[in-house]
Write a protein that holds these residues in place. Structure first.
Motif, PDB file in Angstrom:
ATOM      1  N   LEU A  73      -0.569  27.531 -34.382  1.00  0.00           N
ATOM      2  CA  LEU A  73      -0.211  26.137 -34.592  1.00  0.00           C
ATOM      3  C   LEU A  73      -1.425  25.322 -35.008  1.00  0.00           C
ATOM      4  N   CYS A  90      10.971  25.444 -36.388  1.00  0.00           N
ATOM      5  CA  CYS A  90      10.292  26.132 -37.483  1.00  0.00           C
ATOM      6  C   CYS A  90      11.124  26.085 -38.742  1.00  0.00           C
ATOM      7  N   ARG A 130      10.924  23.037 -40.290  1.00  0.00           N
ATOM      8  CA  ARG A 130       9.540  22.728 -40.623  1.00  0.00           C
ATOM      9  C   ARG A 130       9.046  21.496 -39.871  1.00  0.00           C
ATOM     10  N   PHE A 151       5.129  28.255 -41.167  1.00  0.00           N
ATOM     11  CA  PHE A 151       6.249  28.358 -40.238  1.00  0.00           C
ATOM     12  C   PHE A 151       6.795  29.754 -40.144  1.00  0.00           C
ATOM     13  N   LEU A 169       6.754  20.342 -37.412  1.00  0.00           N
ATOM     14  CA  LEU A 169       5.551  20.747 -36.698  1.00  0.00           C
ATOM     15  C   LEU A 169       5.460  20.114 -35.323  1.00  0.00           C
ATOM     16  N   PRO A 184      -0.856  25.434 -39.387  1.00  0.00           N
ATOM     17  CA  PRO A 184       0.277  24.605 -39.005  1.00  0.00           C
ATOM     18  C   PRO A 184       1.421  24.602 -40.008  1.00  0.00           C
ATOM     19  N   GLN A 185       1.118  24.949 -41.204  1.00  0.00           N
ATOM     20  CA  GLN A 185       2.211  24.938 -42.171  1.00  0.00           C
ATOM     21  C   GLN A 185       2.891  26.280 -42.294  1.00  0.00           C
TER      22      GLN A 185
END
Lengths: 689, 151
Positions: free
Chosen positions: B64, B104, B107, B71, B109, B68-69
């Motif tokens: 994370l 996730c 998306r 997923f 976060l 972080p992107q």
């Protein structure tokens, strides 16, 4: 399998040997305990790659496999395919993921059951039925098939069922001769083991490269949509082969095609022959010419190819890569995201005479002298943006991705090599330039057929005899279609015709699916014998440097260069397609470790296809090679050589020897024979296919 | 020794764990597997789970932070965690994992971060409760433990 039952003296299912593969230690422990409670004989393994090795070393040591879907070192589906192809054992998938589409995927990949975690005891108590069912079906095949021994060939095929199991049929002598001794022994042993219902021990039908080639030819001839087992059987005209055998094989083939079509992810798998990987696959002998050339085929690519190939008996496409550069086999590695998979390359077939392809650089151990593809960049070829894109791909997409990727983004992919690739549906994708671009991988679906071989561009094509000139296999624009498999897709997507043009010979993997069937032109002509995977010459998309693709074109009898026959894992180096002469390499990668160890004799999966030959074009071209590569190859233990190389791996003569003369052409690098066909020993074939 | 009191406590604790949704049927399955030949099976499995899952939680946390992107990666990690937890019957944790996965796929976060915190709390709570539970069980001795009568 039956061995266990027999060994236990009929106390079945007590003592049934189960292999559990799951990276989750907690789950493994719980399952083990539960299975022990069911009185089974349990072996656990946290790594798929290790499990595959264990299985290969001891095919009859297990009756059923339970595998998790989501594993870091190898996609569970890939393992499933490989096991199905190589060992033909029942595989039960399990996952915490209960989504219908995933379950469906499992079924499509051949899982005999799909359990949702947490698995309960009651479910495990019943798993023995899968073992029995499989045996039973195989027996039925026996009974119905008209093996020579039985002389009941004429039995009506009332069961138009397509048994999932590979045809275990009473092979007639011809098959037997092809089989490696080991295999035969194994088969016989298998037969002895316990199939309660079978009365006669019939040798299993081994779908050798040649046989598969014939099969593919027949299917091509009929058209994939119209290909029915009966007609295919008639066309193939192989004594001792039964309709059931064909039906079962066809079913697998169709699944493969579908899969290829779906995998369109365009994750290019670099066909790079892993230079470092040194061992190309099990084949050992085979080199992926195409792949080898660059030696860089990232294992993933190879794996992907292989997977692709394996997934289906497709052959590897050998894209005619004729020159060194052109032949690059894109070894797509399947699931490489985790980096693990090595691509087992199916060793390309090299042997074909002259390596027209030159592409097989000797450099890579396994790969033929394919010109270096250049290292495949690990970035995704053409892959999309997400870094993990490839990774994602790895799982299922594989192979196709590679091809697709190549196709789709030629530029991005191979550093430009791909661009010229005209991917042909047939799956042989040969990026025009070396496929360096292929990223290592991940995504590449293992099965990417090796076909993708960046073929050289025009020059390459030019060299191809007119007839062979087909549109390059790689259709750069067509996103979908994995090179190899693309069969379905490829045809659809690309305009070019599938590479496969099997002349007379059986093109193992090539299937010209409808439309694109490339007429002989360009595609590998297998003139002489079965071109394993014919690689379309031009089609090979290979523009400038066809990766080790095999080209089976013309050249004489070639040894079929099956691009690879790599072991099951993904990379099917089979791509080699090459243009003329060069045998096609089916890059096969062994899932386990692709690198290089290609032993010519690889076992090409049941589809017998040694991949090697990159079957060019035709969609299925990869089919064959894929087989070879796919899984079969590395089969270390197995001696089967189906399709491998032995004979065919090299792409026979087809390849225009003249054209390719480049040094890299020698396909057979590793395999050792340059130009000449591979030693029969290795492949178990005598002479060419 | 009079186990009846202990047994009552154990039984009641177990019941409460089930009632509150910490555990589900899978836990019973595990207990059924316990017998003389593997008298501490459940405890061993649970210990193994907590050891492995701590590592997984750390991975998720790191992912994370670092990606972080990504997923897909997050989903994949949580999937493992979910599978693992479901093997021992950790119901609440499993449910929280599903929530995480939903975030996730959206998306989201922030949603993932919150979910992770919940997962960690559930993880810690369950661990503590089960430790207590096993302590009680140990007091009754293996023979008693193996008896499922107080299920």
């Amino acid at each position: 399998m039956a061995a266990a039952a027999e060994a236990r003296g009929g106390d079945f299912p007590v003592g049934m040997k189960v292999l559990v593969v799951d990276d989750d230690p907690t789950c493994l422990v719980v399952l083990k305990r539960m299975l022990l409670e069911c009185r089974y004989d349990v072996t656990t393994c946290p790594q798929a790659t290790r499990a595959l090795t264990m299985l290969r070393e001891n095919r009859r040591g297990f009756d059923v496999i339970i595998s998790d879907v989501h594993m870091p070192d190898m996609d569970g589906f890939r393992l499933l395919e490989l096991v199905g192809l190589e060992m033909d054992l029942p595989v039960i998938m399990m996952s915490a993921d209960s989504r219908t589409d995933i379950v469906m995927k499992g079924i499509k990949h051949g899982a005999c059951d799909y359990l949702i975690k947490p698995v309960r005891m009651e479910e495990l108590k019943n798993i023995w039925q899968h073992v029995v069912r499989k045996k039973f079906n195989e027996n039925k095949d026996h009974e119905h098939s008209g093996s020579l021994d039985d002389t009941d060939r004429n039995r009506p095929n009332n069961n138009d069922n397509e048994y999932a199991s590979s045809a275990n049929d009473g092979g007639d002598g011809s098959w037997k001769s092809q089989k490696k001794k080991r295999e035969k022994e194994e088969d016989e042993a298998d037969l002895e083991s316990g199939d309660p219902s079978s009365t006669s021990k019939k040798p299993r039908v081994v779908w050798s490269v040649e046989l598969h080639q014939q099969f593919v030819n027949a299917v091509n001839h009929l058209g994939i949509d119209k290909a029915v087992p009966k007609k295919i059987l008639e066309l193939m005209n192989v004594p001792g082969l039964t309709r059931e055998n064909v039906a079962s094989h066809l079913q697998k083939f169709r699944l493969y095609l579908k899969r290829i079509a779906q995998h369109h992810a365009g994750i290019p798998h670099p066909f790079v022959a892993p230079a470092s990987s040194a061992k190309v696959a099990p084949l050992g002998g085979l080199e992926f010419q195409a792949l080898a050339a660059s030696g860089q085929i990232p294992p993933q690519a190879l794996a992907a190819l292989q997977d692709e190939l394996l997934g289906r008996p497709t052959s590897s496409l050998a894209l005619p890569g004729r020159d060194q550069s052109s032949l690059r086999l894109a070894a797509i590695k399947g699931n490489k995201p985790h980096g693990e998979r090595e691509i087992a390359f199916g060793q390309p077939i090299y042997k074909c005479q002259n390596n027209a392809y030159g592409a097989f650089p000797q450099s890579s151990p396994g790969l033929g002298g394919l010109p270096s593809f250049g290292a495949w960049p690990n970035n995704k070829l053409g892959m999309t943006d997400s870094p993990s894109a490839l990774g994602n791909v790895s799982n299922s997409q594989n192979s196709n991705l590679l091809l697709h990727e190549l196709q789709q983004q030629p530029d991005s992919l191979l550093t430009g090599t791909l661009q010229n690739i005209d991917v042909k549906p047939s799956g042989i994708v040969m990026p025009s330039q070396s496929l360096n671009a292929f990223p290592a991988s991940e995504g590449i679906s293992p099965n990417q057929n090796p076909l993708v071989i960046p073929s050289q561009s025009q020059s390459f094509l030019a060299s191809i005899p007119p007839s062979m000139k087909h549109e390059p296999l790689l259709a750069s624009s067509s996103p979908s279609n994995s090179l190899l498999g693309g069969i379905d897709m490829v045809n659809q997507a690309s305009t070019s015709q599938p590479l496969i043009s099997t002349h007379g010979a059986n093109l193992p993997g090539l299937m010209n699916r409808s439309s694109n069937a490339m007429p002989s032109s360009g595609i590998c002509n297998f003139q002489s014998g079965n071109n394993p995977y014919v690689v379309n010459q031009n089609a090979m998309g290979v523009s400038s440097r066809p990766p080790g693709v095999l080209k089976t074109e013309s050249t004489d009898s070639l040894n079929r260069s099956y691009g690879y026959i790599g072991g099951s894992t993904s990379v099917d180096s089979g791509l080699l397609s090459s243009q003329s002469k060069n045998p096609q390499y089916g890059l096969l990668q062994n899932p386990n470790d692709i690198t290089g160890s290609w032993s010519p004799s690889q076992d090409i999966d049941s589809y017998g296809n040694t991949l090697g030959q990159g079957h060019p074009g035709s969609t299925s071209s990869n089919y064959q090679s894929s087989n070879v590569a796919l899984g079969k190859l590395p089969d270390q233990g197995r001696g089967r050589n189906h399709g491998f190389v032995g004979k065919g791996t090299c792409i026979p003569s087809r390849f225009a020897v003249d054209e390719v003369e480049s040094p890299t052409n020698n396909l057979s690098h590793s395999i050792g024979s340059s130009a000449d066909i591979v030693n029969p020993d290795i492949f178990g074939f005598s002479g060419q296919m | 020794m009079d186990y009846s009191n202990l047994r009552r406590q154990i039984f009641s604790m177990k019941k409460s764990l089930f009632d509150q949704g910490y555990l589900d049927e899978q836990f019973n399955q595990l207990e059924e597997l316990q017998d003389d030949s593997s008298p501490n099976f459940v405890e061993e499995v649970v210990a193994l789970f907590f050891k492995d899952s701590s590592r997984l939680l750390t991975n998720i946390e790191q992912a994370l932070e670092k990606y972080p992107q990504d997923f897909y990666r997050l989903d994949s990690l949580v999937h493992q965690f979910k599978g693992s937890g479901s093997s021992i019957g950790a119901l609440r944790m499993k449910n929280e994992c599903s929530m995480f996965k939903a975030h996730c796929s959206d998306r989201n976060l922030e949603g993932c971060r919150r979910s992770l915190q919940k997962m960690k709390r559930e993880h810690a709570t369950l661990k503590q409760k089960l430790e207590t539970y096993f302590q009680l069980l140990r007091q009754v001795g293996p023979r008693e433990r193996a008896v499922n009568s107080w299920k």
